[in-house]
Design a protein around this motif. Structure first.
Motif, PDB file in Angstrom:
ATOM      1  N   LYS A 222       0.822  -1.209   0.000  1.00 49.66           N
ATOM      2  CA  LYS A 222       0.000   0.000   0.000  1.00 49.66           C
ATOM      3  C   LYS A 222       0.859   1.262   0.000  1.00 49.66           C
ATOM      4  N   GLU A 223       1.954   1.250   0.738  1.00 51.54           N
ATOM      5  CA  GLU A 223       2.824   2.435   0.775  1.00 51.54           C
ATOM      6  C   GLU A 223       3.391   2.743  -0.601  1.00 51.54           C
ATOM      7  N   LYS A 224       3.694   1.695  -1.377  1.00 48.64           N
ATOM      8  CA  LYS A 224       4.250   1.926  -2.711  1.00 48.64           C
ATOM      9  C   LYS A 224       3.186   2.450  -3.664  1.00 48.64           C
ATOM     10  N   LEU A 225       1.919   2.092  -3.423  1.00 52.74           N
ATOM     11  CA  LEU A 225       0.848   2.630  -4.262  1.00 52.74           C
ATOM     12  C   LEU A 225       0.760   4.145  -4.121  1.00 52.74           C
ATOM     13  N   ASP A 226       1.183   4.668  -2.982  1.00 55.23           N
ATOM     14  CA  ASP A 226       1.166   6.109  -2.739  1.00 55.23           C
ATOM     15  C   ASP A 226       2.426   6.809  -3.260  1.00 55.23           C
ATOM     16  N   TRP A 227       3.401   6.038  -3.767  1.00 54.24           N
ATOM     17  CA  TRP A 227       4.673   6.597  -4.225  1.00 54.24           C
ATOM     18  C   TRP A 227       4.455   7.509  -5.433  1.00 54.24           C
ATOM     19  N   LYS A 228       5.159   8.655  -5.418  1.00 60.10           N
ATOM     20  CA  LYS A 228       5.164   9.593  -6.541  1.00 60.10           C
ATOM     21  C   LYS A 228       6.608   9.883  -6.901  1.00 60.10           C
ATOM     22  N   HIS A 229       6.895  10.014  -8.183  1.00 66.29           N
ATOM     23  CA  HIS A 229       8.272  10.374  -8.527  1.00 66.29           C
ATOM     24  C   HIS A 229       8.478  11.882  -8.461  1.00 66.29           C
ATOM     25  N   HIS A 230       7.401  12.637  -8.278  1.00 64.50           N
ATOM     26  CA  HIS A 230       7.491  14.089  -8.123  1.00 64.50           C
ATOM     27  C   HIS A 230       6.228  14.542  -7.408  1.00 64.50           C
TER      28      HIS A 230
END
Length: 195
Positions: free
Chosen positions: A58-66
């Motif tokens: 779930k934490e990676k689903l919230d990942w943004k590159h910017h």
């Protein structure tokens, strides 16, 4: 090798083949877990080469590159929902973005993302099969109140905002996968991760 040496080689080969088959049969009852992308994806597979489960962190689903980018999960959901938008283009004469539109609840599992995409794509395919050329030639508009900012034949809108839009975001998603260290699947043939 010929004669007795060849026969001995063949016997050795068949004995090894039998051992390999025995080990393969024993492995079918076992499961194996692996992760990719620093734990973004966890997959469990059986010894019979069947995927038992796939989980997304779930934490990676919230990942943004910017900070100005969509999140990984939001982008994946947007792609899964794009065939439904194309269906709207096919079925409605216009969309007015000044009017409120309901937002979908966040999708947090790979299985639900895939099911959403498959369901939307099936509905779109059925509707496209039923649509005649005359319908595809009619115009589709996008507006914000009185301001019409898109007006084109429906077939062009489907190509631009259905197909091209999805290709664009799929390209973004492959970049996100690469940045997260997740193996990128092939798009137009095998990817560098599949070679």
């Amino acid at each position: 090798a010929s004669g007795p040496a060849l026969a001995e080689t063949n016997l050795h080969y068949y004995a090894q083949e039998g051992e390999i088959a025995k080990v393969q049969k024993e492995m079918e009852s076992h499961t194996f877990e692996g992760t990719a992308g620093g734990g973004v994806v966890t997959a469990v597979a059986s010894g019979a080469n069947e995927i038992v489960s796939v989980k997304l962190d779930k934490e990676k689903l919230d990942w943004k590159h910017h900070d100005k980018s969509r999140s990984f999960g939001n982008l994946a959901q947007h792609i899964a929902e794009l065939p439904a938008f194309a269906l709207t283009i096919l079925n409605q004469d216009e969309i007015d973005f000044a009017k409120p539109h309901p937002r979908s609840a966040a999708i947090a599992t790979r299985e639900k993302l895939l099911a959403t995409f498959d369901e939307n794509a099936a509905k779109l395919t059925t509707a496209l099969d039923a649509a005649g050329d005359e319908r595809l030639q009619t115009h589709f508009k996008m507006r914000r109140g009185e301001n019409v900012f898109y007006d084109a034949p429906r077939f062009q809108a489907l190509r631009r905002m259905g197909i091209n839009h999805m290709v664009h975001h799929r390209g973004q998603l492959t970049v996100f996968l690469r940045e997260l260290g997740i193996p990128v699947p092939g798009v137009y043939g095998p990817s560098a991760d599949e070679r």
